[in-house]
Structure formats: C-alpha cells, structure tokens
Write an enzyme that holds these catalytic residues in place. Structure first.
Site, PDB file in Angstrom:
ATOM      1  CE  LYS A   1      -2.983   0.566   3.555  1.00 34.12           C
ATOM      2  NZ  LYS A   1      -2.872   1.854   4.253  1.00 34.12           N
TER       3      LYS A   1
ATOM      4  CG  ASP B   1       0.591  -0.086   9.333  1.00 31.50           C
ATOM      5  OD1 ASP B   1       0.235   0.752  10.188  1.00 31.50           O
ATOM      6  OD2 ASP B   1       0.940   0.228   8.177  1.00 31.50           O
TER       7      ASP B   1
ATOM      8  CE  LYS C   1      -0.282   3.893  13.054  1.00 35.48           C
ATOM      9  NZ  LYS C   1       0.458   4.661  12.059  1.00 35.48           N
TER      10      LYS C   1
HETATM   11  C1  S3P Z   1       2.524   4.735   6.277  1.00 32.99           C
HETATM   12  C2  S3P Z   1       3.085   5.045   7.482  1.00 32.99           C
HETATM   13  C3  S3P Z   1       2.568   4.562   8.770  1.00 32.99           C
HETATM   14  C4  S3P Z   1       1.573   3.416   8.602  1.00 32.99           C
HETATM   15  C5  S3P Z   1       0.608   3.655   7.488  1.00 32.99           C
HETATM   16  C6  S3P Z   1       1.348   3.860   6.172  1.00 32.99           C
HETATM   17  C7  S3P Z   1       3.140   5.271   5.049  1.00 32.99           C
HETATM   18  O1  S3P Z   1       1.928   5.618   9.440  1.00 32.99           O
HETATM   19  O2  S3P Z   1       0.862   3.206   9.806  1.00 32.99           O
HETATM   20  O3  S3P Z   1      -0.273   2.563   7.345  1.00 32.99           O
HETATM   21  O4  S3P Z   1       2.819   4.786   3.939  1.00 32.99           O
HETATM   22  O5  S3P Z   1       3.962   6.188   5.152  1.00 32.99           O
HETATM   23  P1  S3P Z   1       2.750   6.608  10.408  1.00 32.99           P
HETATM   24  O6  S3P Z   1       3.895   7.068   9.634  1.00 32.99           O
HETATM   25  O7  S3P Z   1       1.820   7.728  10.751  1.00 32.99           O
HETATM   26  O8  S3P Z   1       3.120   5.775  11.599  1.00 32.99           O
END
Ligand code: S3P
Length: 433
Positions: A21, A315, A342
């Site tokens: 993702k 995650d 989250k």
């Molecule tokens: C992500 C960073 C993470 C993660 C999210 C995707 C990203 O969040 O939890 O699902 O793609 O940069 P945080 O950076 O806020 O921890």
C-alpha cells in the site's frame, strides 16, 4: 458487512498477497508529478491507493488502469497539476491525506482534502505544524482534524525538522513539501520508520541524502519518470504469517513480499516468539528488497516486544496481539501509543475484542499486556478498521468456536479479495453483506 469464520483448520499453499500500500500510493504521486511516462506493475487495487489515483486524475493527470495491477501514468511535471473541481475525498486513507498535504502545499492553487468518518477524527497537527514553518498555509477543522484547506501560491522554504514522533507519513509530508521549497529540507526521526519515500524519490531522480537519522533533499526539485514493480505487502502477508504460525500443521509460502528492513519488525517479533519463518529467493524489485516467506506452524512464547521494533511493525500489531493470545505466557507491548491514532484506537479495540473472546488482555496507555491461553468463539467489532477485521479472522484458527466480526467493509482499503484468498489457503470464512 460481517465475516463469520469457523474455528479450526490450518493454512497451506503458495499465495501472493496484494501489492504494498505504501509503495502503491507513492508510485502514483511521484509518477504524476514526474516528466514522462511511468509504468507501474503490482499496484494495490485497494480503496486507499485508488483514492490517491482518483485524486491525481481529478487534478488533470492522465492515468490508465489499473488493469491487473498495471497502471500507466502520463506525468505532468512538478507544476502541471490542475486545481480539482471538487474537494479531494481520500476516504479512509491517512497516507493519502498526510502525503498530499505536503505535495499540494507548494502548488499554485487552493485545494481541500476530506475523508471518511475515521479519517476525519485523525490528528493533522503533526503535518500542519511543519508545513506552516515552511511557509505553507493549511487550515483544519476544530482540534486539528480534517478537512484540510490548503492555500496555494505560497513561497515555501526548506526547514530542518525534528520529528516529534516516529512517523513515515510526517517525514514524507515534509520531504514532499521540500521538493517545492527553496533550499535544503532535512527531517530527523527519533527512530527508523519506513523509507519508501527516500528510496523512490531517488529512483525518480531526486536524490535524498541520508546521514544517520536525518534525510535531506534540495528544492526546487524535478522528477523523471520511472517504472516501479510493487512487491506484495508485508503488512497483508503478516495475517498469513501469524495464521500459519498458530494453526498446527500449517505450511505456507508468501510470494514476492517486500522485506525492506524498515518494515520487517513483524518477522523479528514473531521469530523472538519462536515462529518458524524462512526467507527464500531474496532479490530486488524497484529499489526494494523482496523475498518469498515460508512459515510453518510452531509453538509461540510470550515476550516483551523490544520498543525499537515497534515503528518497524506499526501496522502489524493487531495480528501480533492475536499471536500473543496464542502464545504460552505473557506478552507485553510498550512504546506503541501511536496505535491509538490509527484507523481506530487499535489498543482499545483489540483489547475489547480479545476480552470478548475470553482472552486475558489489558490495555495500557502505550500498549497491551496479554496472557496467552484459550480463545473462545464469539462476536467482535472491528470498528471499521481493516486490520482489526483481518486479525480476528486469523484468531478463529485457534478458537473453540466460530468468530463473527462486525464492520468488515473496510478490508477492501488494503486487501481486496482477502476472504477469497484466505479461503483458498484454508480458512473457513463467510462474508455476510
Ligand atoms: C505509512 C506510514 C505509517 C503506517 C501507514 C502507512 C506510510 O503511518 O501506519 O499505514 O505509507 O507512510 P505513520 O507514519 O503515521 O506511523
């Protein structure tokens, strides 16, 4: 939508979970503002990354696909985006909103970013504060929540920013704004977080200099089109890694999974608990390390999860909590307060669900304490959180009765066809619309 998962069974076979993702979002963003045509394969056709794709289409970028994971992006260059006719609705996707806040704050036009009920509750001060320091103007609703209203035509300048929390979204937001700013932008993180932005910007011809915990780039920057092969998402693979670990007699191979060291905390944590995980056929794809992951069932033991692994598995905690519930002894998670902001409050929602299934789990301000033991059948709420829904689906493999999980529609944000793939691997799951 509900999932009804019969208890028992085991997981087996060779499966490929959908594309990463984080990498899928970034491939659309960088391909759109690059000069030239970028071809993406393995793109995640989930609602979150599709919302990013739709946002760039709404800003005038010609994007073909997705067609079986293939997307062709005709980049418009750094200054080629057009003002969208409507606010950009980013659905459930925090990554879209926080990264776009940075990328759009240096544009010539005004734009509004909105999201669904869950996203509308998530904190945005963490991005608006550094952006304002760079000269941007980003207004929020009360309490620093979405929608974000970004005023265009601002003169942006580089900053040296110390991240107050380990967040790849905030780091990426500041770096993307830095591409539109005069001078050097540097971000220093308190602990390593996923570095897909740094890797992919470099592949698109905008070098990101790394020195210890600091990443810097020079603005104004330009990007040149690049082809990206998106690996399978380790965060989606994690459900199967835990499922195969806890269900006796399981053996599963997860193909072509991204094993970037800033993402592999889940492998380290499960191995510390005693999991039998092997990496096979290690190679590189699109500037990212990938491997097949073989998991065989193994008895797990409770641990105190090392805090340095927390941001590297951020995650995966919903399903790590399920592994802990199946482990012998106590598992303690600390330093994970970010889980409370989250897609849901993942500490509270997981503790509530585990308790509903008879597990001795206690939420703490920054984590959880879980005594491993039996899991009863029953009913749990995912609170519209995709990863909670998938985590409790795997818990059924070790439960004494069927588990019904409410509010599962958002599973499509990150893992379209989860139930189909889980069925093929051996989970007895029914989707009830
Ligand atoms: C992500 C960073 C993470 C993660 C999210 C995707 C990203 O969040 O939890 O699902 O793609 O940069 P945080 O950076 O806020 O921890």
């Amino acid at each position: 939508m509900k999932f009804i998962v019969n208890n028992g069974g085991k997981l087996s076979g060779d499966i490929r979970v959908p594309g990463d993702k984080s990498i899928s979002h970034r491939s659309i963003m960088f391909g759109s503002i690059a000069e030239g045509t970028s071809r993406i394969s393995g793109f995640l056709e989930g609602e979150d990354s599709l919302n990013t794709l739709r946002a760039f289409r709404a800003m005038g970028v010609q994007i073909l696909g997705p067609d079986d994971g293939r997307v062709v992006i005709h980049g418009v260059g750094m200054r080629g985006l057009k003002k969208p006719e409507q606010p950009l609705d980013l659905g459930n996707s925090g990554t879209s909103m926080r990264l776009l806040a940075g990328l759009l704050s240096g544009q010539a036009f005004d734009v509004e970013l909105t999201g669904d009920a869950s996203l509308s509750k998530r904190p945005m001060e963490r991005v608006t504060s550094p952006l304002q320091r760079m000269g941007a103007r980003v207004d929020t609703a009360t309490g620093d929540r979405p929608p974000l209203n970004i005023t265009g035509g601002r003169d942006m300048h580089g900053i040296d920013y110390d991240l107050p929390m380990a967040s790849a979204q905030v780091k990426s937001c500041v770096l993307l704004a830095g591409m539109y700013a005069e001078g050097k932008t540097c971000v220093t993180e308190p602990a390593p977080t996923r570095d897909h932005t740094e890797r992919m910007l470099t592949a698109f011809g905008c070098p990101v200099e790394k020195s210890g915990a600091t990443a810097c780039l020079h603005g104004p920057a330009t990007l040149t089109a690049c082809n990206i092969d998106v690996p399978a998402d380790i965060s989606s693979a994690a459900f199967y890694m835990v499922g195969a670990s806890i269900a006796a007699g399981s053996e599963i191979v997860l193909q072509h999974v991204g094993i970037n060291p800033t993402r592999t905390g889940v492998i380290d944590i499960l191995r510390l608990m005693g999991a039998d995980i092997e990496l096979l056929n290690a190679t590189e794809a699109g500037g990212e390390p990938v491997a097949d992951i073989r998991v065989r069932s193994a008895p797990l033991t409770g641990i105190h999860v090392p805090e340095k692994l927390v941001p590297l598995a951020i995650d995966e905690f919903p399903v790590i909590f399920i592994a802990a519930a199946c482990a012998e002894g106590e598992t303690v998670v600390t330093g994970a307060e970010e889980l409370r902001v989250k897609e849901s409050d993942r500490i509270q929602v997981m503790a509530d669900g585990l308790k509903a299934l008879g597990v001795n789990a206690r939420a703490t301000p920054d984590g959880m304490i879980i005594q491993g033991g039996d899991i009863a059948g029953g009913r749990v709420h995912s609170r519209d959180d995709h990863r909670i829904a998938m985590a409790f689906s795997m818990a059924a493999l070790r439960a004494n009765g069927a588990i019904t999980i409410d509010e599962c529609a958002n599973v499509t944000t990150s893992f379209p066809r989860f139930a189909e793939l889980a069925t093929a691997a051996g989970l007895s799951i029914r989707v009830d619309a």
